[in-house]
Design a protein around this motif. Structure first.
Motif, PDB file in Angstrom:
ATOM      1  N   VAL A 194       0.947  -1.039  -0.006  1.00  0.00           N
ATOM      2  CA  VAL A 194       0.134   0.169   0.023  1.00  0.00           C
ATOM      3  C   VAL A 194       0.859   1.168   0.070  1.00  0.00           C
ATOM      4  N   GLU A 195       0.461   2.217  -0.769  1.00  0.00           N
ATOM      5  CA  GLU A 195       1.406   3.322  -1.188  1.00  0.00           C
ATOM      6  C   GLU A 195       0.948   4.304   0.291  1.00  0.00           C
ATOM      7  N   TRP A 196       2.162   4.775   0.696  1.00  0.00           N
ATOM      8  CA  TRP A 196       1.644   5.920   1.696  1.00  0.00           C
ATOM      9  C   TRP A 196       0.713   7.100   1.345  1.00  0.00           C
ATOM     10  N   ALA A 197       1.089   7.541  -0.258  1.00  0.00           N
ATOM     11  CA  ALA A 197       0.363   8.560  -0.523  1.00  0.00           C
ATOM     12  C   ALA A 197      -1.314   8.125  -0.858  1.00  0.00           C
ATOM     13  N   TYR A 198      -1.663   6.880  -0.924  1.00  0.00           N
ATOM     14  CA  TYR A 198      -2.968   6.397  -1.220  1.00  0.00           C
ATOM     15  C   TYR A 198      -3.407   6.439   0.175  1.00  0.00           C
ATOM     16  N   THR A 199      -2.702   5.990   1.478  1.00  0.00           N
ATOM     17  CA  THR A 199      -3.134   6.059   2.748  1.00  0.00           C
ATOM     18  C   THR A 199      -3.539   7.408   3.133  1.00  0.00           C
ATOM     19  N   PHE A 200      -2.945   8.286   2.560  1.00  0.00           N
ATOM     20  CA  PHE A 200      -3.105   9.812   3.083  1.00  0.00           C
ATOM     21  C   PHE A 200      -4.324  10.144   2.002  1.00  0.00           C
ATOM     22  N   ASP A 201      -4.479   9.650   0.988  1.00  0.00           N
ATOM     23  CA  ASP A 201      -5.764   9.900   0.161  1.00  0.00           C
ATOM     24  C   ASP A 201      -7.063   9.319   0.996  1.00  0.00           C
ATOM     25  N   VAL A 202      -6.745   8.161   1.637  1.00  0.00           N
ATOM     26  CA  VAL A 202      -7.855   7.522   2.224  1.00  0.00           C
ATOM     27  C   VAL A 202      -8.326   8.385   3.477  1.00  0.00           C
ATOM     28  N   HIS A 203      -7.224   8.869   4.158  1.00  0.00           N
ATOM     29  CA  HIS A 203      -7.464  10.106   5.150  1.00  0.00           C
ATOM     30  C   HIS A 203      -8.152  11.289   4.776  1.00  0.00           C
ATOM     31  N   THR A 204      -7.906  11.633   3.555  1.00  0.00           N
ATOM     32  CA  THR A 204      -8.404  12.878   3.027  1.00  0.00           C
ATOM     33  C   THR A 204      -9.868  12.628   2.879  1.00  0.00           C
ATOM     34  N   ASN A 205     -10.367  11.528   2.175  1.00  0.00           N
ATOM     35  CA  ASN A 205     -11.557  11.096   1.875  1.00  0.00           C
ATOM     36  C   ASN A 205     -12.315  11.020   3.093  1.00  0.00           C
ATOM     37  N   ALA A 206     -11.862  10.271   4.048  1.00  0.00           N
ATOM     38  CA  ALA A 206     -12.440  10.094   5.394  1.00  0.00           C
ATOM     39  C   ALA A 206     -12.591  11.138   6.079  1.00  0.00           C
ATOM     40  N   PHE A 207     -11.993  12.067   6.154  1.00  0.00           N
ATOM     41  CA  PHE A 207     -11.829  13.375   6.761  1.00  0.00           C
ATOM     42  C   PHE A 207     -12.982  14.125   6.553  1.00  0.00           C
ATOM     43  N   PHE A 208     -13.327  14.320   5.291  1.00  0.00           N
ATOM     44  CA  PHE A 208     -14.448  15.146   4.770  1.00  0.00           C
ATOM     45  C   PHE A 208     -15.826  15.039   5.427  1.00  0.00           C
ATOM     46  N   PRO A 209     -16.464  13.849   5.485  1.00  0.00           N
ATOM     47  CA  PRO A 209     -17.481  13.740   6.286  1.00  0.00           C
ATOM     48  C   PRO A 209     -17.569  13.918   7.588  1.00  0.00           C
ATOM     49  N   LEU A 210     -16.349  13.621   8.420  1.00  0.00           N
ATOM     50  CA  LEU A 210     -16.161  14.128   9.701  1.00  0.00           C
ATOM     51  C   LEU A 210     -15.904  15.494   9.834  1.00  0.00           C
ATOM     52  N   PHE A 211     -15.418  16.275   9.088  1.00  0.00           N
ATOM     53  CA  PHE A 211     -15.400  17.977   8.833  1.00  0.00           C
ATOM     54  C   PHE A 211     -16.802  18.374   8.801  1.00  0.00           C
ATOM     55  N   LEU A 212     -17.823  17.860   7.849  1.00  0.00           N
ATOM     56  CA  LEU A 212     -18.952  18.338   7.766  1.00  0.00           C
ATOM     57  C   LEU A 212     -19.646  18.214   9.161  1.00  0.00           C
ATOM     58  N   THR A 213     -19.519  17.137   9.892  1.00  0.00           N
ATOM     59  CA  THR A 213     -20.354  16.804  10.996  1.00  0.00           C
ATOM     60  C   THR A 213     -19.850  17.482  12.316  1.00  0.00           C
ATOM     61  N   LEU A 214     -18.627  17.600  12.403  1.00  0.00           N
ATOM     62  CA  LEU A 214     -17.840  18.197  13.749  1.00  0.00           C
ATOM     63  C   LEU A 214     -17.566  19.589  13.724  1.00  0.00           C
ATOM     64  N   TYR A 215     -17.122  19.954  12.441  1.00  0.00           N
ATOM     65  CA  TYR A 215     -16.816  21.289  12.250  1.00  0.00           C
ATOM     66  C   TYR A 215     -17.810  22.176  11.760  1.00  0.00           C
ATOM     67  N   VAL A 216     -18.634  21.719  10.839  1.00  0.00           N
ATOM     68  CA  VAL A 216     -19.973  22.538  10.444  1.00  0.00           C
ATOM     69  C   VAL A 216     -21.126  22.162  11.114  1.00  0.00           C
ATOM     70  N   ALA A 217     -21.487  21.178  11.195  1.00  0.00           N
ATOM     71  CA  ALA A 217     -23.000  20.887  11.992  1.00  0.00           C
ATOM     72  C   ALA A 217     -22.942  21.256  13.208  1.00  0.00           C
ATOM     73  N   GLN A 218     -21.805  21.030  13.853  1.00  0.00           N
ATOM     74  CA  GLN A 218     -21.615  21.197  15.388  1.00  0.00           C
ATOM     75  C   GLN A 218     -21.726  22.552  15.769  1.00  0.00           C
ATOM     76  N   LEU A 219     -21.028  23.307  14.481  1.00  0.00           N
ATOM     77  CA  LEU A 219     -20.989  24.811  14.826  1.00  0.00           C
ATOM     78  C   LEU A 219     -22.620  25.608  14.793  1.00  0.00           C
ATOM     79  N   LEU A 220     -23.450  24.913  13.662  1.00  0.00           N
ATOM     80  CA  LEU A 220     -24.953  25.098  13.398  1.00  0.00           C
ATOM     81  C   LEU A 220     -25.709  24.806  14.792  1.00  0.00           C
ATOM     82  N   LEU A 221     -25.273  23.661  15.426  1.00  0.00           N
ATOM     83  CA  LEU A 221     -26.102  23.176  16.453  1.00  0.00           C
ATOM     84  C   LEU A 221     -25.515  23.656  17.760  1.00  0.00           C
ATOM     85  N   LEU A 222     -24.536  24.679  17.978  1.00  0.00           N
ATOM     86  CA  LEU A 222     -23.888  24.897  19.158  1.00  0.00           C
ATOM     87  C   LEU A 222     -24.896  25.488  20.161  1.00  0.00           C
TER      88      LEU A 222
END
Length: 253
Positions: free
Chosen positions: A149-177
């Motif tokens: 497994v390439e390191w660059a690919y696992t960073f891609d995996v992190h990037t893809n997995a981070f975006f839904p978390l970003f919408l939930t904990l950075y955006v939705a949490q702000l709106l529901l603060l």
């Protein structure tokens, strides 16, 4: 006629030593300054489907492997969009906490450099080591380059997995603060459920990314953190407001 050796036996690591350090940096980082060559339309499509149908995003890795002989993306457009999203959200959080302009810019860099990049480097390294030691299929391919497994690919995996978390904990949490910080059990339920959803989405995103590689087996192991995550969530409903404690530690540090 004697056969001449193609490489010198006295210098087995000559090619590695002569390789510039810059060429060892993943291509996606080396192209961060080439804005005119970035495909932002494709990056927006990928970000949208990471929330709607994340499996469709990983169908493109086969095409990328066939055309460019690498599983990892080489277009940093998605990184630029994420950097922009994080910076805008940092300004919004700074407004809520009455930060100065300097502190708002500082928060933006913290979210980009620490929350996304630093955590991404650590997670990509850990995921790569785990995948190459535990999940590799011993008889999947004959080519050694396709059996790791390439390191660059696992960073891609992190990037893809981070975006839904970003919408939930950075955006939705702000709106529901105003809701999640109130001293009521229903508000505690909403806040803690946000954190459960955010980290569950990240774990599932990592699983999808590695299960897309044909030479990996037992990728379901990557879903095992969901069990202690859900157990912690149930225990927290007894009276521990995760959002309140996390935000206090995050914005007072």
């Amino acid at each position: 006629m004697p056969v001449l050796p193609l490489t010198s036996p006295s210098y087995p690591n000559h090619s590695m030593a002569s390789t510039p350090v810059s060429s060892r940096v993943p291509l996606i980082f080396r192209r961060l300054h080439r804005f005119q060559q970035m495909d932002f339309e494709l990056a927006l499509w990928q970000l949208s489907y990471l929330c709607l149908a994340p499996k469709r995003v990983y169908r493109n890795v086969y095409y990328h492997k066939q055309t460019k002989n690498t599983w990892a993306r080489d277009d940093p457009a998605i990184l630029v969009l994420l950097f922009g999203c994080l910076f805008v959200v940092a300004l919004a959080w700074s407004t809520v906490y009455s930060y100065t302009v300097f502190d708002a810019v500082k928060l933006g860099f913290i979210m980009i450099l620490r929350d996304f990049l630093l955590v991404g480097v650590v997670m990509a390294t850990v995921i790569r080591l785990f995948a190459n030691r535990v999940l590799l299929s011993p008889t999947s391919h004959s080519s050694p380059t396709d059996m790791s497994v390439e390191w660059a690919y696992t960073f891609d995996v992190h990037t893809n997995a981070f975006f839904p978390l970003f919408l939930t904990l950075y955006v939705a949490q702000l709106l529901l603060l105003p809701v999640i910080l109130r001293d009521r059990w229903v508000c505690l339920l909403v806040g803690n459920t946000l954190y459960l959803a955010g980290f569950a989405q990240y774990i599932y995103g990592v699983y999808l990314g590695l299960s897309a590689l044909p030479f990996l087996i037992r990728a379901e192991i990557l879903l095992s953190p969901l069990l202690p995550l859900f157990a912690s969530y149930v225990v927290s409903l007894l009276g521990f407001n995760v959002a309140s404690h996390v935000l206090q530690a995050y914005f007072t540090s």
